[in-house]
Design an enzyme around this catalytic site. Structure first.
Site, PDB file in Angstrom:
ATOM      1  N   ALA A 192      -4.323 -11.096 -12.057  1.00  0.00           N
ATOM      2  CA  ALA A 192      -3.195 -12.029 -11.978  1.00  0.00           C
ATOM      3  C   ALA A 192      -1.911 -11.417 -12.531  1.00  0.00           C
ATOM      4  O   ALA A 192      -0.816 -11.687 -12.019  1.00  0.00           O
ATOM      5  CB  ALA A 192      -3.532 -13.319 -12.722  1.00  0.00           C
ATOM      6  N   GLU A 243      -0.677  -8.602 -12.166  1.00  0.00           N
ATOM      7  CA  GLU A 243      -0.001  -7.766 -11.175  1.00  0.00           C
ATOM      8  C   GLU A 243       0.586  -8.548 -10.006  1.00  0.00           C
ATOM      9  O   GLU A 243       1.300  -7.980  -9.176  1.00  0.00           O
ATOM     10  CB  GLU A 243      -0.977  -6.705 -10.644  1.00  0.00           C
ATOM     11  CG  GLU A 243      -1.390  -5.673 -11.676  1.00  0.00           C
ATOM     12  CD  GLU A 243      -2.463  -6.131 -12.658  1.00  0.00           C
ATOM     13  OE1 GLU A 243      -2.566  -5.544 -13.752  1.00  0.00           O
ATOM     14  OE2 GLU A 243      -3.206  -7.106 -12.342  1.00  0.00           O
ATOM     15  N   ALA A 303      -7.184 -16.408 -10.472  1.00  0.00           N
ATOM     16  CA  ALA A 303      -8.011 -17.257 -11.324  1.00  0.00           C
ATOM     17  C   ALA A 303      -8.068 -16.634 -12.713  1.00  0.00           C
ATOM     18  O   ALA A 303      -8.674 -15.580 -12.897  1.00  0.00           O
ATOM     19  CB  ALA A 303      -9.413 -17.417 -10.752  1.00  0.00           C
ATOM     20  N   VAL A 304      -7.401 -17.280 -13.648  1.00  0.00           N
ATOM     21  CA  VAL A 304      -7.413 -16.827 -15.036  1.00  0.00           C
ATOM     22  C   VAL A 304      -8.275 -17.818 -15.821  1.00  0.00           C
ATOM     23  O   VAL A 304      -7.941 -18.999 -15.911  1.00  0.00           O
ATOM     24  CB  VAL A 304      -5.987 -16.759 -15.620  1.00  0.00           C
ATOM     25  CG1 VAL A 304      -6.028 -16.263 -17.062  1.00  0.00           C
ATOM     26  CG2 VAL A 304      -5.099 -15.857 -14.768  1.00  0.00           C
ATOM     27  N   ILE A 305      -9.376 -17.313 -16.345  1.00  0.00           N
ATOM     28  CA  ILE A 305     -10.337 -18.160 -17.043  1.00  0.00           C
ATOM     29  C   ILE A 305     -10.243 -17.897 -18.540  1.00  0.00           C
ATOM     30  O   ILE A 305     -10.297 -16.748 -18.981  1.00  0.00           O
ATOM     31  CB  ILE A 305     -11.767 -17.890 -16.520  1.00  0.00           C
ATOM     32  CG1 ILE A 305     -11.823 -18.179 -15.011  1.00  0.00           C
ATOM     33  CG2 ILE A 305     -12.784 -18.744 -17.272  1.00  0.00           C
ATOM     34  CD1 ILE A 305     -13.109 -17.735 -14.338  1.00  0.00           C
ATOM     35  N   GLU A 330     -12.452 -15.872 -25.206  1.00  0.00           N
ATOM     36  CA  GLU A 330     -12.564 -16.074 -26.646  1.00  0.00           C
ATOM     37  C   GLU A 330     -11.246 -15.850 -27.376  1.00  0.00           C
ATOM     38  O   GLU A 330     -11.114 -16.201 -28.546  1.00  0.00           O
ATOM     39  CB  GLU A 330     -13.624 -15.126 -27.210  1.00  0.00           C
ATOM     40  CG  GLU A 330     -15.019 -15.431 -26.699  1.00  0.00           C
ATOM     41  CD  GLU A 330     -16.045 -14.459 -27.239  1.00  0.00           C
ATOM     42  OE1 GLU A 330     -15.703 -13.591 -28.067  1.00  0.00           O
ATOM     43  OE2 GLU A 330     -17.212 -14.569 -26.836  1.00  0.00           O
ATOM     44  N   HIS A 341      -5.647 -14.313 -24.701  1.00  0.00           N
ATOM     45  CA  HIS A 341      -5.210 -13.425 -23.631  1.00  0.00           C
ATOM     46  C   HIS A 341      -4.785 -14.212 -22.386  1.00  0.00           C
ATOM     47  O   HIS A 341      -3.760 -13.914 -21.770  1.00  0.00           O
ATOM     48  CB  HIS A 341      -6.354 -12.460 -23.291  1.00  0.00           C
ATOM     49  CG  HIS A 341      -6.022 -11.439 -22.263  1.00  0.00           C
ATOM     50  ND1 HIS A 341      -5.255 -10.330 -22.541  1.00  0.00           N
ATOM     51  CD2 HIS A 341      -6.365 -11.347 -20.960  1.00  0.00           C
ATOM     52  CE1 HIS A 341      -5.125  -9.602 -21.442  1.00  0.00           C
ATOM     53  NE2 HIS A 341      -5.802 -10.193 -20.471  1.00  0.00           N
ATOM     54  N   PHE A 347       2.501 -21.220  -6.382  1.00  0.00           N
ATOM     55  CA  PHE A 347       1.648 -20.910  -7.530  1.00  0.00           C
ATOM     56  C   PHE A 347       0.245 -21.437  -7.278  1.00  0.00           C
ATOM     57  O   PHE A 347      -0.049 -22.612  -7.505  1.00  0.00           O
ATOM     58  CB  PHE A 347       2.246 -21.526  -8.796  1.00  0.00           C
ATOM     59  CG  PHE A 347       1.570 -21.078 -10.056  1.00  0.00           C
ATOM     60  CD1 PHE A 347       1.844 -19.828 -10.594  1.00  0.00           C
ATOM     61  CD2 PHE A 347       0.671 -21.896 -10.715  1.00  0.00           C
ATOM     62  CE1 PHE A 347       1.230 -19.410 -11.769  1.00  0.00           C
ATOM     63  CE2 PHE A 347       0.057 -21.497 -11.889  1.00  0.00           C
ATOM     64  CZ  PHE A 347       0.335 -20.245 -12.421  1.00  0.00           C
ATOM     65  N   ARG A 380     -12.458 -25.870  -8.286  1.00  0.00           N
ATOM     66  CA  ARG A 380     -11.101 -25.863  -7.734  1.00  0.00           C
ATOM     67  C   ARG A 380     -10.927 -24.870  -6.583  1.00  0.00           C
ATOM     68  O   ARG A 380      -9.852 -24.768  -6.008  1.00  0.00           O
ATOM     69  CB  ARG A 380     -10.090 -25.566  -8.851  1.00  0.00           C
ATOM     70  CG  ARG A 380      -9.921 -26.754  -9.774  1.00  0.00           C
ATOM     71  CD  ARG A 380      -9.362 -26.386 -11.131  1.00  0.00           C
ATOM     72  NE  ARG A 380      -9.182 -27.578 -11.952  1.00  0.00           N
ATOM     73  CZ  ARG A 380     -10.146 -28.267 -12.544  1.00  0.00           C
ATOM     74  NH1 ARG A 380     -11.394 -27.885 -12.413  1.00  0.00           N
ATOM     75  NH2 ARG A 380      -9.883 -29.331 -13.269  1.00  0.00           N
TER      76      ARG A 380
END
Length: 156
Positions: free
Chosen positions: A57, A59, A81-83, A86, A89, A114, A128
């Site tokens: 993501a 980039e 998809a940014v999950i 811990e 980040h 977006f 999703r």
């Protein structure tokens, strides 16, 4: 009666760019499939859809910028998809990608859609990307179509 502009319906033409993150490809591939299906169902030919795969993501904005600056595209759809993990980040990535895409839209005059999932778990991402919450890639493509129609209606 005021003049109303609404891109919800009507014909649409032009080339569309899709920038998609290879990271979490099991999710982003489904987002891409949904976006392409939505565009083609609206009458956009396969030859008028260009897809650029990026590593993650982070980039997305650079390639979205390059594509928009060519002047060849009516809109750029950005899928990822940014999950959450811990650490924080994910927050840094999500913030910078969203801010960059918003700025690019204003600077280039090309709609930057977006379609980057910002979720807490893989399960949420799956829901999703074609699961019980729908496919955000499809929603991203629908928004792109509406923006292209709307921009075509507005006076210059």
């Amino acid at each position: 009666m005021p003049r109303t502009f609404d891109g919800a319906t009507g014909p649409v033409a032009g080339r569309f760019a899709i920038v998609v993150s290879r990271y979490n490809e099991n999710v982003t591939g489904k987002l891409l499939q949904g976006a392409i299906e939505t565009l083609t169902q609206a009458g956009i030919a396969d030859d008028d859809i260009d897809v650029a795969w990026v590593p993650g993501a982070w980039e997305i904005p650079l390639i979205a910028q390059r594509m928009a600056e060519t002047g060849h595209y009516a809109a750029v759809l950005n899928l990822g998809a940014v999950i959450r993990g811990e650490t924080t980040h994910d927050e840094h990535i999500n913030r910078q990608v969203s801010l960059s895409l918003g700025e690019l839209s204003l600077v280039t005059g090309v709609p930057m859609l977006f379609g980057v999932l910002t979720v807490n778990s893989l399960e949420q991402a799956i829901h999703r990307s074609g699961g019980n919450v729908g496919n955000k890639g499809m929603e991203c493509a629908e928004a792109a179509l509406q923006m292209v129609r709307l921009l075509a209606q507005l006076p210059e």
